[in-house]
Design a protein around this motif. Sequence first.
Motif, PDB file in Angstrom:
ATOM      1  N   TRP A 115     -37.943  42.616  45.687  1.00  0.00           N
ATOM      2  CA  TRP A 115     -37.751  41.684  46.802  1.00  0.00           C
ATOM      3  C   TRP A 115     -38.966  40.769  46.970  1.00  0.00           C
ATOM      4  O   TRP A 115     -40.110  41.151  46.690  1.00  0.00           O
ATOM      5  N   LYS A 116     -38.725  39.576  47.474  1.00  0.00           N
ATOM      6  CA  LYS A 116     -39.820  38.641  47.742  1.00  0.00           C
ATOM      7  C   LYS A 116     -40.688  39.117  48.898  1.00  0.00           C
ATOM      8  O   LYS A 116     -41.895  38.941  48.911  1.00  0.00           O
ATOM      9  N   THR A 143     -33.742  40.436  38.623  1.00  0.00           N
ATOM     10  CA  THR A 143     -34.480  39.369  39.289  1.00  0.00           C
ATOM     11  C   THR A 143     -33.706  38.047  39.217  1.00  0.00           C
ATOM     12  O   THR A 143     -33.814  37.208  40.103  1.00  0.00           O
ATOM     13  N   ASP A 199     -36.679  38.402  43.716  1.00  0.00           N
ATOM     14  CA  ASP A 199     -37.862  37.631  43.352  1.00  0.00           C
ATOM     15  C   ASP A 199     -37.982  37.479  41.839  1.00  0.00           C
ATOM     16  O   ASP A 199     -38.483  38.380  41.159  1.00  0.00           O
ATOM     17  N   SER A 201     -40.052  35.797  40.225  1.00  0.00           N
ATOM     18  CA  SER A 201     -41.446  35.681  39.799  1.00  0.00           C
ATOM     19  C   SER A 201     -42.175  37.022  39.767  1.00  0.00           C
ATOM     20  O   SER A 201     -43.354  37.080  39.426  1.00  0.00           O
ATOM     21  N   PHE A 202     -41.488  38.097  40.104  1.00  0.00           N
ATOM     22  CA  PHE A 202     -42.090  39.430  40.114  1.00  0.00           C
ATOM     23  C   PHE A 202     -42.664  39.741  38.732  1.00  0.00           C
ATOM     24  O   PHE A 202     -41.991  39.575  37.715  1.00  0.00           O
ATOM     25  N   ASP A 206     -47.230  42.924  40.017  1.00  0.00           N
ATOM     26  CA  ASP A 206     -46.466  43.343  41.195  1.00  0.00           C
ATOM     27  C   ASP A 206     -45.900  44.745  41.009  1.00  0.00           C
ATOM     28  O   ASP A 206     -45.866  45.542  41.947  1.00  0.00           O
TER      29      ASP A 206
END
Length: 374
Positions: A115-116, A143, A199, A201-202, A206
């Motif tokens: 999750w973002k 994602t 997300d 961009s994970f 992260d």
Amino acid sequence: MVFDYLDAGADDEITIRRNKDAYSQLELHYRILAGLSPPLDMSTRVMGRDVKIPFFVSPTAGSKMFHADGEVGVARAASAAGAMYSLSTMGTAAPAEVAPAVPAHHPKLFQLYVWKDRSLVRDMLAQARENGFHALALTVDLTWYGNRERDHRNGFTVPPAYTAKQTWEAMRRPAWTWDFLSSPEYAYAAVAFIRDAFDPSFSWDDAEWLCQEWNEGPVALKGVVRPSDALKAVDRGFDAVWVSNHGGRQLETAPAPIDVLPSIRDAMGGIVVDGGVQRGTDVLKGLAMGADAVAIGKPYLYGLCAGGEAGVRKAFDVLTDELERAMGLLGVGTVRELRARMAAGEELVRRRHPSPRDFPDRGALDRGYGGGVF
């Protein structure tokens, strides 16, 4: 709408067919006169806990859409079978609702998406921790959301939208409709289902942060198909990898997990596999090819659709019976013995040799398919 959400895959559904077909390419080379009598010992250890059987329910979203018993019924059935239970972040029951259905000592895994909102992630981890979930799995192959065309055609929503098409389909299926109308309306319990919350961009950094945030017990990285990613997962703090292509629901023409499992097994320990598992013989093959445990999705969900908790229990009974029979015919009395014999080079399970019937054009064999195994 509901059946297609359960049954479908991405795009042309090539991957979902390959997942299942890959198991049919594995032969069981049985041993005779092994002198085994039931019951056999099917116990093993998964995610740091002892279990009676080496397969368990994969975390799947929205169980109450299939039957009102939902995740709670599945948890009771898994506990009764002696299998680890796993709950999806996208479940229609929260950790606090599921925990009382499972004995405190029973192994429970919580599955988390990327999750973002970091505060949302921390809240999910806190819910799992407070309700006795001993292990965590981070799913990283969602994602970017897969293109599931049957869902588009059906107008899939949670809970159902009351369109003319959905109303007509519901009228044609009175048993499901009665179950739906006579039960409280379901929704995703832990979070709102918003695709924008995922997300893309994970990153590995992260993922490492998440391992540090959990710090409660074993954590697995779910969605691995490459040995290099498996090794990187261990370097970043994960205790296990979960070989999976999300049930063929994400990237079309992704490899079948059972096909890539041996190369990942060679790279590390601590492995779960899923995808295409529909028989006890499939469970056996997954264990023989290197998995510590096998996760099932469709078999128990079909059982849930057909009969709620009782249907899931029946699915466990069928798979357990099939697995024990396969082990007996193969001549192995325990899961440990199966692994030891395979590790010693005894090919109890191996890929099927192609025959001329598989290649009507004989030249295909001469051009590179001959001399061995797929």
